[in-house]
Design an enzyme around this catalytic site. Structure first.
Site: not given
Ligand code: ADP
Ligand code: MG
Length: 429
Positions: A48-49, A144-146, A148, A150, A185, A197
C-alpha cells in the site's frame, strides 16, 4: 469454497445485465452499440502506498466489473450515460472531445472523457482510438469503496476504443493504455493516484494476483488459487468515507518525495533491503536484521513523522516480496502463511503510515478474533475496504463478528464481497 460462501458470492450479481444496458443505450442514443466491454474493479492484496514510491504492489482483479456499450461517432461529440446511482450527479453528460482537458469536465464524465483526451494527447498509435463516442455504462463495482470503480470506468473505455480502432492490446499495448488512463485520472479528474489500479484492471490474468513493479511498470503473474486452498479473501467495505482522504494522500506523497530527495534516491523503495528470515510471523517492522538496517537509513531524516512514513515504505516493500515468495513456493495448503504478513501490513499502515480509520481497525480486529488468518485495510485508506484471509468455513463467523463490532462501535454496517482472482478487461460482445 463452502456452499455458504458460494451462495453469498452468487447473491449479488457480479456482472451487470448486458441486455438491459444495450436497451438503455438504444433508448438514449438510438441504434445499436458497436460492442460491449467489461473492466474489473480490484483489491490490493498487499503493497500500500508503494506505487508512487517505486515499490512492488500486488493487486488482483475482482469479478465485479464496469461494462460499457459503446459506438464511435464520426464527429467530436461525446455522449455518456451511466446506470449507476451517482447521488447528486446527473446520469447523462454530453460535450465535445476538443473541450476536454485538465480539470474539464468535472464530475464522473472526467474519467471516460479524460481517457479519450489522454489517448489523443499521448500521440500515435493510440491517438487513432480518440474519437467522439456514444457510451452507456453499468457497474457492479461499488463506487467509492476503495475497489477502484474509477479505474474500471476508465479501462472499459480504453479497451473499447483500442479494440474498435484495431490497435494492439496485448500486455505491451495494455501497459500503454494503463498510462493513458492514469493520465485521465490525474490530469482531467484531478485525482493524484499512482498506476496500480489501472494495471490491475488491464494486465491481470484469471486465477492470479498481479505483481507490478512500479519503478518500471513491468508485471508478473503470481498464482493465487484461494479456492484450492479452501480459503476466501473476504472484502469488508466499511462504507465509511473520510472527506480529508485526498489531502492526506497528497501529504503522504509529498513527505515521501521529500525524504527520497534527502536520502539521495529517486524512489524510497530502492532502499528496502532483501527479504530476511523465513519467519511466518514477522513483526510490523520485519525481522531484526532488516529493522536495524532500516533504522540506520532512517537516522538521516530529522523529522519523526517522515521516519515513520519511510519505515512503512521499507517494511511494506519487503512484505510484498515475502508474500510473493510464499505464494510462489506454496503448495495449496500453504497460502494461509501469508496471513500474518497481511496483518503486519495493517499494523504498519495504522501506526507508521497513519492511514487507517476506526472503522477499518474495527473490521480488521473483529475478523482476526473470529479466526481470519490475516487481515488488513486495503486501498488509499481513511475509509473504504479491508480484506481478510479466511478459511471457507469461517466466512460467516467473520462476517458476523465484523458486523456486530461495527454496530457496537456505532459505525455503518459493512458490506461484504468475496474477492475471486478474476480476468482483466475484455470484450463481452
Ligand atoms: P473508487 O475508485 O475507490 O471507487 P473514486 O473516488 O476513485 O473511488 O472513484 C469514484 C468516482 O468514479 C465516482 O464518484 C464517479 O465519479 C466515478 N464512477 C465510478 N464508477 C462509475 C460508474 N459506473 N458510472 C459513473 N461514474 C462512475
Ligand atoms: Mg478510484
Amino acid at each position: 469454497m463452502s456452499g455458504a460462501a458460494h451462495e453469498r458470492a452468487g447473491a449479488a450479481a457480479q456482472v451487470p445485465d448486458v441486455d438491459a444496458l444495450v436497451a438503455a443505450f438504444t433508448d438514449a442514443f438510438g441504434g445499436e452499440p458497436e460492442g460491449v466491454w467489461a473492466a474489473p474493479g480490484r483489491v490490493n492484496v498487499i503493497g500500500e502506498h508503494l506505487d508512487y514510491n517505486g515499490g512492488p504492489v500486488l493487486p488482483m482483479a475482482l469479478p465485479q466489473v464496469t461494462v460499457v456499450a459503446l459506438r464511435r461517432r464520426d464527429d467530436e461529440e461525446i455522449h455518456l450515460l451511466s446506470a449507476s446511482d451517482l447521488g447528486e450527479e446527473d446520469a447523462r453528460w454530453s460535450g465535445s472531445l476538443s473541450g476536454v482537458g485538465p480539470g474539464t469536465p468535472q464530475g464522473w464524465a472526467a474519467y471516460p472523457a479524460g481517457v479519450l483526451w489522454a489517448l489523443r494527447e499521448g500521440g500515435p498509435p493510440y491517438d487513432a482510438a480518440a474519437t467522439g463516442v456514444d457510451a452507456a455504462f453499468a457497474s457492479t463495482v461499488p463506487i467509492g469503496a476503495g475497489l477502484s470503480s474509477s479505474a474500471a470506468l476508465e479501462c472499459a473505455v480504453a479497451v473499447a476504443a483500442a479494440d474498435l480502432a484495431e490497435l494492439p492490446h496485448d500486455d505491451q499495448g495494455r501497459a500503454v493504455l494503463a498510462q493513458r488512463c492514469v493520465r485521465a485520472e490525474n490530469d482531467v479528474a484531478g485525482a493524484p493516484t499512482g498506476g496500480m489500479d489501472q494495471a490491475a484492471a488491464l494486465r491481470t490474468e484469471e486465477g492470479s494476483a498481479l505483481l507490478l513493479h512500479t519503478a518500471d511498470s513491468t508485471v508478473e503473474q503470481v498464482p493465487f488459487d484461494l479456492a484450492r486452498a479452501g480459503l476466501v479473501l473476504l472484502v469488508m467495505d466499511t462504507r465509511a468515507k473520510h472527506s480529508h482522504a485526498g489531502g492526506e494522500y497528497g501529504d503522504r506523497r509529498a513527505t515521501c518525495e521529500a525524504a527520497a530527495t534527502t536520502l539521495g534516491v529517486e524512489h524510497l523503495a530502492s532502499l528496502a533491503g532483501p527479504t530476511g528470515g523465513t519467519s511466518d510471523e514477522p513483526g510490523p517492522l520485519g525481522d531484526d536484521e532488516s529493522a536495524a538496517a532500516d533504522e540506520e537509513t532512517l537516522s538521516a531524516l530529522e523529522d519523526d513523522v517522515a521516519r515513520c512514513r519511510v519505515r512503512h515504505v521499507l517494511t511494506e516493500t519487503r512484505r510484498v516480496r515475502r508474500v510473493v515468495e510464499l505464494l510462489r513456493g506454496a503448495s495449496a495448503d500453504d497460502i494461509g502463511a501469508i496471513g500474518p504478513v497481511l496483518t503486519a501490513s495493517h499494523a504498519s499502515m495504522r501506526d507508521d503510515y497513519e492511514i487507517s480509520s476506526p472503522e477499518l481497525d474495527t473490521a480488521v480486529d473483529a475478523a482476526l478474533s473470529a479466526g481470519a488468518l490475516g487481515a488488513r485495510m486495503t486501498g488509499g485508506g481513511f475509509g473504504g475496504s479491508a480484506i481478510a484471509l479466511v478459511r471457507s468455513g469461517d466466512v460467516e463467523a467473520v462476517e458476523t463478528a465484523a458486523r456486530s463490532a461495527a454496530a457496537d462501535a456505532g459505525h455503518p454496517e459493512p458490506a461484504f464481497y468475496l474477492a475471486v482472482p478474476s480476468r482483466s478487461a475484455h470484450r463481452l460482445r
